[in-house]
Scaffold this motif. Structure first.
Motif, PDB file in Angstrom:
ATOM      1  N   MET A 113       0.851  -1.189   0.000  1.00 41.69           N
ATOM      2  CA  MET A 113       0.000   0.000   0.000  1.00 41.69           C
ATOM      3  C   MET A 113       0.884   1.236   0.000  1.00 41.69           C
ATOM      4  SD  MET A 113      -3.032  -1.054   2.637  1.00 41.69           S
ATOM      5  CE  MET A 113      -1.968  -1.329   4.034  1.00 41.69           C
ATOM      6  N   HIS A 114       0.288   2.355  -0.265  1.00 39.92           N
ATOM      7  CA  HIS A 114       1.005   3.618  -0.250  1.00 39.92           C
ATOM      8  C   HIS A 114       0.839   4.269   1.117  1.00 39.92           C
ATOM      9  CE1 HIS A 114       1.552   3.256  -4.509  1.00 39.92           C
ATOM     10  NE2 HIS A 114       0.249   3.155  -4.697  1.00 39.92           N
ATOM     11  N   VAL A 115       1.799   5.098   1.459  1.00 36.98           N
ATOM     12  CA  VAL A 115       1.714   5.826   2.715  1.00 36.98           C
ATOM     13  C   VAL A 115       0.483   6.723   2.665  1.00 36.98           C
ATOM     14  CG1 VAL A 115       2.878   7.486   4.214  1.00 36.98           C
ATOM     15  CG2 VAL A 115       4.194   5.763   2.992  1.00 36.98           C
TER      16      VAL A 115
ATOM     17  N   LEU B  69       1.156  11.683 -19.673  1.00 34.39           N
ATOM     18  CA  LEU B  69       1.100  12.323 -18.358  1.00 34.39           C
ATOM     19  C   LEU B  69       0.438  11.424 -17.322  1.00 34.39           C
ATOM     20  CD1 LEU B  69       0.247  15.989 -19.396  1.00 34.39           C
ATOM     21  CD2 LEU B  69       2.436  15.080 -18.611  1.00 34.39           C
ATOM     22  N   THR B  70      -0.556  10.659 -17.716  1.00 37.83           N
ATOM     23  CA  THR B  70      -1.204   9.755 -16.777  1.00 37.83           C
ATOM     24  C   THR B  70      -0.283   8.596 -16.408  1.00 37.83           C
ATOM     25  OG1 THR B  70      -3.296  10.326 -17.831  1.00 37.83           O
ATOM     26  CG2 THR B  70      -3.341   8.513 -16.309  1.00 37.83           C
ATOM     27  N   THR B  71       0.555   8.164 -17.338  1.00 39.67           N
ATOM     28  CA  THR B  71       1.540   7.133 -17.016  1.00 39.67           C
ATOM     29  C   THR B  71       2.559   7.661 -16.012  1.00 39.67           C
ATOM     30  OG1 THR B  71       1.275   6.150 -19.192  1.00 39.67           O
ATOM     31  CG2 THR B  71       3.262   5.557 -17.982  1.00 39.67           C
ATOM     32  N   VAL B  72       3.003   8.889 -16.210  1.00 43.33           N
ATOM     33  CA  VAL B  72       3.937   9.502 -15.258  1.00 43.33           C
ATOM     34  C   VAL B  72       3.282   9.630 -13.887  1.00 43.33           C
ATOM     35  CG1 VAL B  72       5.202  11.625 -14.707  1.00 43.33           C
ATOM     36  CG2 VAL B  72       5.274  10.695 -17.020  1.00 43.33           C
TER      37      VAL B  72
ATOM     38  N   ARG C 238       3.157   5.001  -7.809  1.00 43.95           N
ATOM     39  CA  ARG C 238       3.586   3.607  -7.762  1.00 43.95           C
ATOM     40  C   ARG C 238       2.404   2.674  -8.023  1.00 43.95           C
ATOM     41  NH1 ARG C 238       7.251   4.095  -2.385  1.00 43.95           N
ATOM     42  NH2 ARG C 238       8.865   5.374  -3.291  1.00 43.95           N
ATOM     43  N   ASP C 239       1.553   3.079  -8.948  1.00 44.80           N
ATOM     44  CA  ASP C 239       0.367   2.304  -9.309  1.00 44.80           C
ATOM     45  C   ASP C 239       0.652   1.572 -10.616  1.00 44.80           C
ATOM     46  OD1 ASP C 239      -2.106   1.299 -10.008  1.00 44.80           O
ATOM     47  OD2 ASP C 239      -3.201   3.119  -9.420  1.00 44.80           O
TER      48      ASP C 239
END
Length: 139
Positions: free
Chosen positions: A20-22, A83-86, A92-93
């Motif tokens: 998970m992300h913080v 931009l959505t890939t960046v 980190r998805d």
């Protein structure tokens, strides 16, 4: 003596080790199903968005000319995917990066096909380069 590690940093490492992300908290089981459904619908809509210009590109290839079709929608779609890939990379998805990498590939192919049949190819390539340079410069 071990260096002091604040509890926040330990919690962040624990959360990241669980994938998970913080700042994210686990979803309740009822919401998890809704989340997966929304993610599936959004994925299908995104893939359809990237594939929607295909009939136009097919028509351009059959007529061997771009006619009155503008390159701007193809370029906007390409920049959106990039931009959505960046953004997915920053989050980190992996799922977001995968879907939008598909978008980069497909819309990049559309731009290549478009420029192939554009009467003033050098002018178009210059404009595309300037658009991309501007977008990179604003980031």
């Amino acid at each position: 003596m071990a260096p002091f590690s604040p509890p926040v940093a330990e919690n962040a490492r624990l959360i990241e080790s669980q994938g998970m992300h913080v700042g994210m908290t686990p979803l309740p089981p009822a919401l998890e199903q809704i989340f997966m459904t929304v993610q599936a619908v959004a994925t299908i809509a995104t893939v359809c968005q990237y594939l929607s210009p295909y009939p136009v590109i097919r028509k351009i290839a059959r007529q061997h000319t771009t006619g009155n079709f503008s390159y701007f929608p193809f370029l906007a779609n390409f920049l959106n995917a990039t931009l959505t890939t960046v953004y997915g990379f920053l989050l980190r998805d992996n799922f977001m990066m995968l879907i939008n990498s598909f978008g980069i590939t497909v819309t990049g192919a559309y731009l290549i096909m478009y420029q192939r049949y554009y009467p003033q190819r050098i002018l178009l390539l210059r404009n595309l380069f300037l658009w991309c340079l501007t977008m990179v410069g604003t980031c």
